[in-house]
Design a protein around this motif. Sequence first.
Motif, mmCIF file in Angstrom:
data_model
loop_
_atom_site.group_PDB
_atom_site.id
_atom_site.type_symbol
_atom_site.label_atom_id
_atom_site.label_comp_id
_atom_site.label_asym_id
_atom_site.label_seq_id
_atom_site.Cartn_x
_atom_site.Cartn_y
_atom_site.Cartn_z
ATOM 1 N N VAL A 256 -11.033 -15.818 3.509
ATOM 2 C CA VAL A 256 -12.016 -16.905 3.520
ATOM 3 C C VAL A 256 -12.841 -16.872 2.236
ATOM 4 O O VAL A 256 -13.144 -17.919 1.651
ATOM 5 C CB VAL A 256 -12.913 -16.816 4.771
ATOM 6 N N ALA A 257 -13.188 -15.671 1.771
ATOM 7 C CA ALA A 257 -13.949 -15.553 0.525
ATOM 8 C C ALA A 257 -13.135 -16.035 -0.665
ATOM 9 O O ALA A 257 -13.683 -16.622 -1.605
ATOM 10 C CB ALA A 257 -14.391 -14.107 0.312
ATOM 11 N N SER A 258 -11.835 -15.827 -0.641
ATOM 12 C CA SER A 258 -11.011 -16.282 -1.760
ATOM 13 C C SER A 258 -10.806 -17.791 -1.751
ATOM 14 O O SER A 258 -10.429 -18.368 -2.776
ATOM 15 C CB SER A 258 -9.664 -15.556 -1.769
ATOM 16 N N VAL A 259 -11.057 -18.442 -0.621
ATOM 17 C CA VAL A 259 -10.993 -19.903 -0.581
ATOM 18 C C VAL A 259 -12.085 -20.490 -1.472
ATOM 19 O O VAL A 259 -11.876 -21.488 -2.155
ATOM 20 C CB VAL A 259 -11.148 -20.415 0.874
ATOM 21 N N LEU B 10 -2.646 -19.058 4.406
ATOM 22 C CA LEU B 10 -3.143 -19.344 5.743
ATOM 23 C C LEU B 10 -2.895 -18.203 6.719
ATOM 24 O O LEU B 10 -3.597 -18.092 7.716
ATOM 25 C CB LEU B 10 -2.514 -20.635 6.262
ATOM 26 N N VAL B 11 -1.905 -17.359 6.449
ATOM 27 C CA VAL B 11 -1.634 -16.239 7.345
ATOM 28 C C VAL B 11 -2.814 -15.271 7.338
ATOM 29 O O VAL B 11 -3.223 -14.770 8.383
ATOM 30 C CB VAL B 11 -0.324 -15.518 6.950
ATOM 31 N N SER B 12 -3.399 -15.044 6.168
ATOM 32 C CA SER B 12 -4.548 -14.147 6.094
ATOM 33 C C SER B 12 -5.757 -14.727 6.811
ATOM 34 O O SER B 12 -6.539 -13.990 7.412
ATOM 35 C CB SER B 12 -4.896 -13.843 4.641
ATOM 36 N N ALA C 178 -5.493 -16.630 9.381
ATOM 37 C CA ALA C 178 -5.142 -16.526 10.798
ATOM 38 C C ALA C 178 -5.491 -15.155 11.371
ATOM 39 O O ALA C 178 -5.619 -15.008 12.587
ATOM 40 C CB ALA C 178 -3.656 -16.804 10.997
ATOM 41 N N PHE C 179 -5.654 -14.153 10.501
ATOM 42 C CA PHE C 179 -6.061 -12.830 10.978
ATOM 43 C C PHE C 179 -7.397 -12.881 11.712
ATOM 44 O O PHE C 179 -7.627 -12.117 12.646
ATOM 45 C CB PHE C 179 -6.165 -11.844 9.814
ATOM 46 N N LEU C 180 -8.291 -13.776 11.288
ATOM 47 C CA LEU C 180 -9.574 -13.918 11.983
ATOM 48 C C LEU C 180 -9.369 -14.382 13.420
ATOM 49 O O LEU C 180 -10.009 -13.868 14.353
ATOM 50 C CB LEU C 180 -10.471 -14.907 11.243
ATOM 51 N N PHE C 181 -8.482 -15.339 13.622
ATOM 52 C CA PHE C 181 -8.227 -15.843 14.972
ATOM 53 C C PHE C 181 -7.559 -14.781 15.842
ATOM 54 O O PHE C 181 -7.872 -14.654 17.024
ATOM 55 C CB PHE C 181 -7.375 -17.111 14.920
ATOM 56 N N ILE C 182 -6.644 -14.031 15.241
ATOM 57 C CA ILE C 182 -5.964 -12.988 16.015
ATOM 58 C C ILE C 182 -6.939 -11.875 16.383
ATOM 59 O O ILE C 182 -6.919 -11.381 17.511
ATOM 60 C CB ILE C 182 -4.744 -12.453 15.245
ATOM 61 N N SER C 183 -7.817 -11.483 15.470
ATOM 62 C CA SER C 183 -8.789 -10.437 15.802
ATOM 63 C C SER C 183 -9.749 -10.914 16.887
ATOM 64 O O SER C 183 -10.083 -10.153 17.803
ATOM 65 C CB SER C 183 -9.549 -9.986 14.562
#
Length: 128
Positions: free
Chosen positions: A25-28, A36-38, A40-45
């Motif tokens: 998100v910071a790199s956005v 987007l996979v990275s 998605a890690f927020l949603f999975i956590s």
Amino acid sequence: MDRVERPFPLLIVVALYFIFGLSAVASVFSSKPTDLVSIAFLFISYGLLTKKTWALIGLKVIVSIQILALAFTLLMQLLPGDGGAQIGLGSFEFAISPFLFNIIFLAYVGFQSYVAFSKETMVYITNT
């Protein structure tokens, strides 16, 4: 009904996924590209903390993709090249040897595989 305690290895994976997701998100908001996979890690956590079945499926899918990537990187060692590897987290990048990269990646994927496919994680997620 017995309450199942959250497995400690699952907490480690959730913490790692949360850090990787925040990094994405910071790199956005910077000039660096993101995937987007990275994110998605927020949603999975979040899903793993709230005991959602879809999060366990997502964890297994991501681990399976990483196992394929590990096999690909190990096969790439057979090809000639410059012999450099990069590890990046957000805006930080480190150059390391390919052998050390393979050891770190193998340990990371192996630990995630253990957590994703262990019986303790399945019992924790399915027990409500």
